[in-house]
Design a protein around this motif. Sequence first.
Motif, PDB file in Angstrom:
ATOM      1  N   TYR A 125       5.290  -0.807  -0.503  1.00 23.29           N
ATOM      2  CA  TYR A 125       4.460  -1.824   0.135  1.00 23.29           C
ATOM      3  C   TYR A 125       4.239  -1.380   1.587  1.00 23.29           C
ATOM      4  O   TYR A 125       5.190  -1.364   2.383  1.00 23.29           O
ATOM      5  CB  TYR A 125       5.161  -3.190   0.127  1.00 23.29           C
ATOM      6  CG  TYR A 125       5.193  -3.924  -1.209  1.00 23.29           C
ATOM      7  CD1 TYR A 125       4.547  -3.445  -2.344  1.00 23.29           C
ATOM      8  CD2 TYR A 125       5.891  -5.123  -1.325  1.00 23.29           C
ATOM      9  CE1 TYR A 125       4.592  -4.132  -3.551  1.00 23.29           C
ATOM     10  CE2 TYR A 125       5.933  -5.822  -2.521  1.00 23.29           C
ATOM     11  CZ  TYR A 125       5.289  -5.321  -3.638  1.00 23.29           C
ATOM     12  OH  TYR A 125       5.342  -6.006  -4.827  1.00 23.29           O
ATOM     13  N   ASN A 126       3.000  -1.034   1.923  1.00 24.53           N
ATOM     14  CA  ASN A 126       2.681  -0.639   3.295  1.00 24.53           C
ATOM     15  C   ASN A 126       3.663   0.395   3.855  1.00 24.53           C
ATOM     16  O   ASN A 126       4.208   0.233   4.946  1.00 24.53           O
ATOM     17  CB  ASN A 126       2.618  -1.889   4.198  1.00 24.53           C
ATOM     18  CG  ASN A 126       1.549  -2.841   3.708  1.00 24.53           C
ATOM     19  OD1 ASN A 126       0.441  -2.424   3.386  1.00 24.53           O
ATOM     20  ND2 ASN A 126       1.880  -4.124   3.616  1.00 24.53           N
ATOM     21  N   TYR A 150       7.392   4.071  -6.841  1.00 27.26           N
ATOM     22  CA  TYR A 150       6.077   4.259  -7.482  1.00 27.26           C
ATOM     23  C   TYR A 150       4.988   3.772  -6.543  1.00 27.26           C
ATOM     24  O   TYR A 150       5.208   2.926  -5.676  1.00 27.26           O
ATOM     25  CB  TYR A 150       6.005   3.563  -8.851  1.00 27.26           C
ATOM     26  CG  TYR A 150       6.360   2.097  -8.843  1.00 27.26           C
ATOM     27  CD1 TYR A 150       7.680   1.679  -8.988  1.00 27.26           C
ATOM     28  CD2 TYR A 150       5.375   1.111  -8.689  1.00 27.26           C
ATOM     29  CE1 TYR A 150       8.014   0.339  -8.990  1.00 27.26           C
ATOM     30  CE2 TYR A 150       5.703  -0.240  -8.695  1.00 27.26           C
ATOM     31  CZ  TYR A 150       7.021  -0.620  -8.842  1.00 27.26           C
ATOM     32  OH  TYR A 150       7.356  -1.963  -8.837  1.00 27.26           O
ATOM     33  N   LEU A 161      -3.835   2.556 -11.049  1.00 32.93           N
ATOM     34  CA  LEU A 161      -3.426   1.877  -9.814  1.00 32.93           C
ATOM     35  C   LEU A 161      -3.992   0.459  -9.770  1.00 32.93           C
ATOM     36  O   LEU A 161      -3.289  -0.494  -9.399  1.00 32.93           O
ATOM     37  CB  LEU A 161      -3.883   2.688  -8.593  1.00 32.93           C
ATOM     38  CG  LEU A 161      -3.546   2.107  -7.217  1.00 32.93           C
ATOM     39  CD1 LEU A 161      -2.046   1.890  -7.038  1.00 32.93           C
ATOM     40  CD2 LEU A 161      -4.044   3.034  -6.103  1.00 32.93           C
TER      41      LEU A 161
HETATM   42  C1  LIG Z   1       1.856  -5.864  -0.221  1.00 35.37           C
HETATM   43  C2  LIG Z   1       1.428  -4.597  -0.928  1.00 35.37           C
HETATM   44  C3  LIG Z   1       1.372  -3.420  -0.224  1.00 35.37           C
HETATM   45  C4  LIG Z   1       1.039  -2.220  -0.882  1.00 35.37           C
HETATM   46  N1  LIG Z   1       1.101  -1.035  -0.198  1.00 35.37           N
HETATM   47  C5  LIG Z   1       0.925   0.121  -0.881  1.00 35.37           C
HETATM   48  C6  LIG Z   1       1.170   1.379  -0.249  1.00 35.37           C
HETATM   49  O1  LIG Z   1       1.544   1.471   0.899  1.00 35.37           O
HETATM   50  N2  LIG Z   1       0.990   2.495  -0.987  1.00 35.37           N
HETATM   51  C7  LIG Z   1       0.621   2.454  -2.314  1.00 35.37           C
HETATM   52  O2  LIG Z   1       0.495   3.505  -2.944  1.00 35.37           O
HETATM   53  N3  LIG Z   1       0.381   1.283  -2.925  1.00 35.37           N
HETATM   54  C8  LIG Z   1       0.543   0.126  -2.256  1.00 35.37           C
HETATM   55  N4  LIG Z   1       0.339  -1.075  -2.892  1.00 35.37           N
HETATM   56  C9  LIG Z   1      -0.138  -1.049  -4.283  1.00 35.37           C
HETATM   57  C10 LIG Z   1       1.051  -0.992  -5.245  1.00 35.37           C
HETATM   58  O3  LIG Z   1       1.416   0.349  -5.496  1.00 35.37           O
HETATM   59  C11 LIG Z   1       0.710  -1.657  -6.577  1.00 35.37           C
HETATM   60  O4  LIG Z   1       0.130  -2.935  -6.349  1.00 35.37           O
HETATM   61  C12 LIG Z   1       1.921  -1.866  -7.455  1.00 35.37           C
HETATM   62  O5  LIG Z   1       1.524  -2.515  -8.619  1.00 35.37           O
HETATM   63  C13 LIG Z   1       3.001  -2.714  -6.754  1.00 35.37           C
HETATM   64  O6  LIG Z   1       4.124  -2.837  -7.577  1.00 35.37           O
HETATM   65  P1  LIG Z   1       4.502  -4.253  -8.247  1.00 35.37           P
HETATM   66  O7  LIG Z   1       3.374  -4.598  -9.186  1.00 35.37           O
HETATM   67  O8  LIG Z   1       5.773  -3.981  -8.994  1.00 35.37           O
HETATM   68  O9  LIG Z   1       4.657  -5.246  -7.164  1.00 35.37           O
HETATM   69  C14 LIG Z   1       0.682  -2.254  -2.258  1.00 35.37           C
HETATM   70  C15 LIG Z   1       0.731  -3.474  -2.948  1.00 35.37           C
HETATM   71  C16 LIG Z   1       1.109  -4.627  -2.309  1.00 35.37           C
HETATM   72  C17 LIG Z   1       1.217  -5.916  -3.102  1.00 35.37           C
END
Ligand SMILES: Cc1cc2nc3c(=O)[nH]c(=O)nc-3n(C[C@H](O)[C@H](O)[C@H](O)COP(=O)(O)O)c2cc1C
Length: 224
Positions: free
Chosen positions: A108-109, A137, A177
Motif C-alpha cells: 500500500y503506497n 504482492y 491488477l
Molecule cells: C491503499 C492502497 C494502496 C496501494 N498502493 C499500491 C502500491 O504502492 N503498489 C502497488 O503495486 N499496488 C498498490 N495498490 C494496489 C494493490 O496491489 C491491489 O489493490 C491489491 O489487491 C491489494 O491487496 P488486497 O486486495 O489484499 O488489499 C494499492 C491498493 C490500495 C488499496
Amino acid sequence: MSTSPSKKAFRVGVICGSQRKPRVGDQITNFILETVQPHSNSARATGERDLSFDFDYIDISALDLPFYDEPGIPSKITPPEGYAHEHTRKWSQRVAALDAFIVVTPQYNWGIPAGLKNAIDYLYHEWKGKPAIIVSYGGHGGGKAAAALRVCLAGGLGMQIGDKMVVNLTFPSRDALYTAAQGQHLGLDAAKEGGMWSSERTRITSSWDEMVGMLVSEGVAKAA
Ligand SMILES: Cc1cc2nc3c(=O)[nH]c(=O)nc-3n(C[C@H](O)[C@H](O)[C@H](O)COP(=O)(O)O)c2cc1C
C-alpha cells in the motif's frame, strides 16, 4: 516447540496482512498455505528428519485490535501479565505459541497496511528471534512493502529472515491488477500447473526450506 529429541513439532503462523473488504489477500494467503502445506511433509523439506508442522491462520482483520493503546513499550513488558489490555494478552499468547511465521502483505503506497503494522507493534518478545518468511504482492511484486517489513521484523524485532525468505509476487497483467484491486476472484490454484503464479511455487517452497533449516538448527542449539 516439542522437547522430544526424536520428534519435533513446530507451529507456524500464517498471517494475512490485508484487512479491506473485498480483498485478494485471503486468496493469496491460502495459495501460499496450500503450496507450503503439502511440501512441508516432503523429504526435501524435512531432510527425512522427524518433523511436523501445525499452521495457525491469522487474519489481521479478525483480530479486532484497536490502534495501539497499551500504555507501555512492548520491549519493556514481560508478557503476557504486563499488558494492560485483554486484547493484547490474547494476541500475545497466540503469537508466543508460534515458532515461525509467514507474513503475506500487499503493498500500500510503497509500505505495508496500517493494520498489519499495528498488530506487529503490539508485541516484542513474542516475535523476537523467530524466523519469518515475507510474501509481498503488487503491480511490481510489492518489493517496497517487503523491504519495509524486513527492516521492521529483522531490524526492529530481531527476527531471522534469510536470503530466500522474501518472495515478491507480481500480478502478471494489468487485468490481474485490476481484478485484485476490486478484490475479485484471481483463480489461484496451488495444485494446477500453468496457473497464475504456479511458476513461483519453487521460490515459495525454497523459502520454506530455508526457514525449516533455521528452526532445526535453533532446536539443536537449544538442546546443546
Ligand atoms: C491503499 C492502497 C494502496 C496501494 N498502493 C499500491 C502500491 O504502492 N503498489 C502497488 O503495486 N499496488 C498498490 N495498490 C494496489 C494493490 O496491489 C491491489 O489493490 C491489491 O489487491 C491489494 O491487496 P488486497 O486486495 O489484499 O488489499 C494499492 C491498493 C490500495 C488499496
